[in-house]
Design a protein around this motif. Structure first.
Motif, PDB file in Angstrom:
ATOM      1  N   ARG A 174       0.822  -1.215   0.000  1.00 40.36           N
ATOM      2  CA  ARG A 174       0.000   0.000   0.000  1.00 40.36           C
ATOM      3  C   ARG A 174       0.857   1.267   0.000  1.00 40.36           C
ATOM      4  O   ARG A 174       0.461   2.296  -0.538  1.00 40.36           O
ATOM      5  N   LYS A 175       2.023   1.183   0.611  1.00 36.64           N
ATOM      6  CA  LYS A 175       2.906   2.341   0.679  1.00 36.64           C
ATOM      7  C   LYS A 175       3.768   2.482  -0.571  1.00 36.64           C
ATOM      8  O   LYS A 175       4.573   3.400  -0.663  1.00 36.64           O
ATOM      9  N   GLY A 176       3.606   1.573  -1.518  1.00 39.92           N
ATOM     10  CA  GLY A 176       4.334   1.677  -2.776  1.00 39.92           C
ATOM     11  C   GLY A 176       5.755   1.142  -2.728  1.00 39.92           C
ATOM     12  O   GLY A 176       6.564   1.459  -3.596  1.00 39.92           O
ATOM     13  N   ILE A 177       6.066   0.338  -1.738  1.00 37.94           N
ATOM     14  CA  ILE A 177       7.398  -0.263  -1.634  1.00 37.94           C
ATOM     15  C   ILE A 177       7.498  -1.361  -2.698  1.00 37.94           C
ATOM     16  O   ILE A 177       6.609  -2.198  -2.826  1.00 37.94           O
ATOM     17  N   GLY A 178       8.590  -1.384  -3.434  1.00 38.29           N
ATOM     18  CA  GLY A 178       8.799  -2.376  -4.475  1.00 38.29           C
ATOM     19  C   GLY A 178       8.939  -3.787  -3.914  1.00 38.29           C
ATOM     20  O   GLY A 178       9.312  -3.974  -2.748  1.00 38.29           O
ATOM     21  N   ALA A 179       8.667  -4.766  -4.757  1.00 38.47           N
ATOM     22  CA  ALA A 179       8.688  -6.169  -4.337  1.00 38.47           C
ATOM     23  C   ALA A 179      10.045  -6.583  -3.776  1.00 38.47           C
ATOM     24  O   ALA A 179      10.114  -7.288  -2.757  1.00 38.47           O
ATOM     25  N   GLU A 180      11.108  -6.151  -4.403  1.00 38.08           N
ATOM     26  CA  GLU A 180      12.447  -6.539  -3.955  1.00 38.08           C
ATOM     27  C   GLU A 180      12.752  -5.990  -2.563  1.00 38.08           C
ATOM     28  O   GLU A 180      13.240  -6.719  -1.691  1.00 38.08           O
ATOM     29  N   ASP A 181      12.460  -4.724  -2.337  1.00 33.78           N
ATOM     30  CA  ASP A 181      12.686  -4.116  -1.022  1.00 33.78           C
ATOM     31  C   ASP A 181      11.777  -4.746   0.031  1.00 33.78           C
ATOM     32  O   ASP A 181      12.197  -4.972   1.168  1.00 33.78           O
ATOM     33  N   ALA A 182      10.546  -5.035  -0.340  1.00 34.36           N
ATOM     34  CA  ALA A 182       9.605  -5.658   0.599  1.00 34.36           C
ATOM     35  C   ALA A 182      10.075  -7.056   0.987  1.00 34.36           C
ATOM     36  O   ALA A 182      10.070  -7.413   2.164  1.00 34.36           O
ATOM     37  N   GLU A 183      10.479  -7.844   0.002  1.00 34.94           N
ATOM     38  CA  GLU A 183      10.947  -9.201   0.298  1.00 34.94           C
ATOM     39  C   GLU A 183      12.157  -9.185   1.215  1.00 34.94           C
ATOM     40  O   GLU A 183      12.247  -9.991   2.149  1.00 34.94           O
ATOM     41  N   ALA A 184      13.093  -8.289   0.956  1.00 38.31           N
ATOM     42  CA  ALA A 184      14.285  -8.186   1.804  1.00 38.31           C
ATOM     43  C   ALA A 184      13.898  -7.817   3.232  1.00 38.31           C
ATOM     44  O   ALA A 184      14.431  -8.370   4.197  1.00 38.31           O
ATOM     45  N   ALA A 185      12.967  -6.893   3.374  1.00 36.93           N
ATOM     46  CA  ALA A 185      12.531  -6.470   4.715  1.00 36.93           C
ATOM     47  C   ALA A 185      11.788  -7.592   5.431  1.00 36.93           C
ATOM     48  O   ALA A 185      12.001  -7.833   6.621  1.00 36.93           O
ATOM     49  N   LEU A 186      10.929  -8.286   4.711  1.00 46.42           N
ATOM     50  CA  LEU A 186      10.130  -9.354   5.319  1.00 46.42           C
ATOM     51  C   LEU A 186      10.978 -10.555   5.713  1.00 46.42           C
ATOM     52  O   LEU A 186      10.569 -11.343   6.574  1.00 46.42           O
ATOM     53  N   ALA A 187      12.162 -10.671   5.138  1.00 43.01           N
ATOM     54  CA  ALA A 187      13.067 -11.767   5.499  1.00 43.01           C
ATOM     55  C   ALA A 187      13.514 -11.658   6.958  1.00 43.01           C
ATOM     56  O   ALA A 187      13.992 -12.638   7.539  1.00 43.01           O
ATOM     57  N   GLN A 188      13.321 -10.486   7.571  1.00 47.01           N
ATOM     58  CA  GLN A 188      13.648 -10.302   8.992  1.00 47.01           C
ATOM     59  C   GLN A 188      12.764 -11.154   9.896  1.00 47.01           C
ATOM     60  O   GLN A 188      13.116 -11.421  11.039  1.00 47.01           O
ATOM     61  N   ILE A 189      11.586 -11.518   9.400  1.00 44.25           N
ATOM     62  CA  ILE A 189      10.611 -12.248  10.217  1.00 44.25           C
ATOM     63  C   ILE A 189      10.630 -13.721   9.808  1.00 44.25           C
ATOM     64  O   ILE A 189      10.189 -14.068   8.718  1.00 44.25           O
ATOM     65  N   SER A 190      11.119 -14.569  10.684  1.00 42.07           N
ATOM     66  CA  SER A 190      11.135 -16.004  10.400  1.00 42.07           C
ATOM     67  C   SER A 190       9.787 -16.611  10.776  1.00 42.07           C
ATOM     68  O   SER A 190       8.975 -15.982  11.475  1.00 42.07           O
ATOM     69  N   SER A 191       9.577 -17.828  10.360  1.00 41.22           N
ATOM     70  CA  SER A 191       8.349 -18.540  10.742  1.00 41.22           C
ATOM     71  C   SER A 191       8.276 -18.699  12.254  1.00 41.22           C
ATOM     72  O   SER A 191       7.205 -18.599  12.848  1.00 41.22           O
ATOM     73  N   ASP A 192       9.426 -18.939  12.871  1.00 45.00           N
ATOM     74  CA  ASP A 192       9.461 -19.064  14.333  1.00 45.00           C
ATOM     75  C   ASP A 192       9.099 -17.741  15.007  1.00 45.00           C
ATOM     76  O   ASP A 192       8.357 -17.719  15.992  1.00 45.00           O
ATOM     77  N   ASP A 193       9.630 -16.626  14.466  1.00 43.60           N
ATOM     78  CA  ASP A 193       9.295 -15.302  15.014  1.00 43.60           C
ATOM     79  C   ASP A 193       7.796 -15.067  14.930  1.00 43.60           C
ATOM     80  O   ASP A 193       7.178 -14.537  15.864  1.00 43.60           O
ATOM     81  N   GLU A 194       7.235 -15.433  13.802  1.00 43.05           N
ATOM     82  CA  GLU A 194       5.806 -15.217  13.579  1.00 43.05           C
ATOM     83  C   GLU A 194       4.979 -16.056  14.561  1.00 43.05           C
ATOM     84  O   GLU A 194       4.020 -15.583  15.140  1.00 43.05           O
ATOM     85  N   ARG A 195       5.394 -17.291  14.766  1.00 45.94           N
ATOM     86  CA  ARG A 195       4.675 -18.178  15.688  1.00 45.94           C
ATOM     87  C   ARG A 195       4.761 -17.654  17.126  1.00 45.94           C
ATOM     88  O   ARG A 195       3.778 -17.656  17.861  1.00 45.94           O
ATOM     89  N   VAL A 196       5.953 -17.207  17.522  1.00 51.02           N
ATOM     90  CA  VAL A 196       6.146 -16.665  18.877  1.00 51.02           C
ATOM     91  C   VAL A 196       5.267 -15.434  19.071  1.00 51.02           C
ATOM     92  O   VAL A 196       4.604 -15.285  20.109  1.00 51.02           O
ATOM     93  N   ALA A 197       5.245 -14.552  18.086  1.00 54.56           N
ATOM     94  CA  ALA A 197       4.419 -13.341  18.190  1.00 54.56           C
ATOM     95  C   ALA A 197       2.943 -13.697  18.294  1.00 54.56           C
ATOM     96  O   ALA A 197       2.215 -13.116  19.116  1.00 54.56           O
ATOM     97  N   ALA A 198       2.494 -14.644  17.485  1.00 54.23           N
ATOM     98  CA  ALA A 198       1.087 -15.066  17.531  1.00 54.23           C
ATOM     99  C   ALA A 198       0.754 -15.636  18.912  1.00 54.23           C
ATOM    100  O   ALA A 198      -0.303 -15.335  19.485  1.00 54.23           O
ATOM    101  N   ARG A 199       1.641 -16.447  19.437  1.00 55.41           N
ATOM    102  CA  ARG A 199       1.418 -17.064  20.746  1.00 55.41           C
ATOM    103  C   ARG A 199       1.341 -15.997  21.845  1.00 55.41           C
ATOM    104  O   ARG A 199       0.466 -16.042  22.712  1.00 55.41           O
ATOM    105  N   GLU A 200       2.252 -15.018  21.811  1.00 49.63           N
ATOM    106  CA  GLU A 200       2.252 -13.962  22.828  1.00 49.63           C
ATOM    107  C   GLU A 200       0.976 -13.129  22.763  1.00 49.63           C
ATOM    108  O   GLU A 200       0.370 -12.831  23.797  1.00 49.63           O
TER     109      GLU A 200
END
Length: 160
Positions: A82-108
């Motif tokens: 929505r903010k107009g960030i390109g796919a390459e920049d978005a993918e690189a940024a989203l790589a900061q969040i692992s599946s484990d990080d996501e699961r831990v955040a959901a659990r908390e």
């Protein structure tokens, strides 16, 4: 006032208000009736001198939305789009969040909500916690898995 100078002032005011992607700045200039060629030149120049950095903005948004608001990768990806960030920049940024990080955040998030709903019956708690996780962008399978874990914990480890 020179139209280019006026456009630069508008751009600086927009950036002073809040960090923006190149696409957002371009759109803001266009909304303020800056001609497309001038807007393009300003955006290019601001990228060149470091006033605009979509990769850094995407990384910062990803960190804050995930850590502070508990948003899933999917929800953060949508915000970046929505903010107009390109796919390459978005993918690189989203790589900061692992599946484990996501699961831990959901659990908390789920545990906090589960505790606040302690006065409600198990079915209502489960529905509200799963709904909250869905609004944060978590998959239904993860949401229901976390809810089942919370239910088991409430029942002394017994399956519900």
């Amino acid at each position: 006032m020179d139209p280019a100078e006026r456009a630069r002032e508008i751009a600086l005011r927009l950036l002073d208000h809040s960090p923006r992607s190149a696409a957002q700045l371009h759109e803001g200039l266009m909304k303020r009736e800056v001609d497309a060629e001038t807007a393009d030149l300003i955006v290019e120049r601001y990228i060149e001198v470091g006033l605009l950095d979509d990769a850094a903005l995407a990384a910062a948004i990803t960190r804050t939305r995930h850590r502070e608001r508990g948003l899933s990768r999917r929800a953060v990806a949508e915000e970046l789009r929505r903010k107009g960030i390109g796919a390459e920049d978005a993918e690189a940024a989203l790589a900061q969040i692992s599946s484990d990080d996501e699961r831990v955040a959901a659990r908390e998030l789920a545990e906090q909500r589960w505790q606040r709903l302690a006065s409600h019956d198990a079915r209502t708690r489960a529905r509200r916690v799963a709904s909250m996780l869905a609004r944060k962008g978590y998959s239904p399978s993860l949401a229901f898995e976390v809810v089942r874990e919370l239910e088991r914990a409430d029942n002394g480890g017994e399956s519900v």
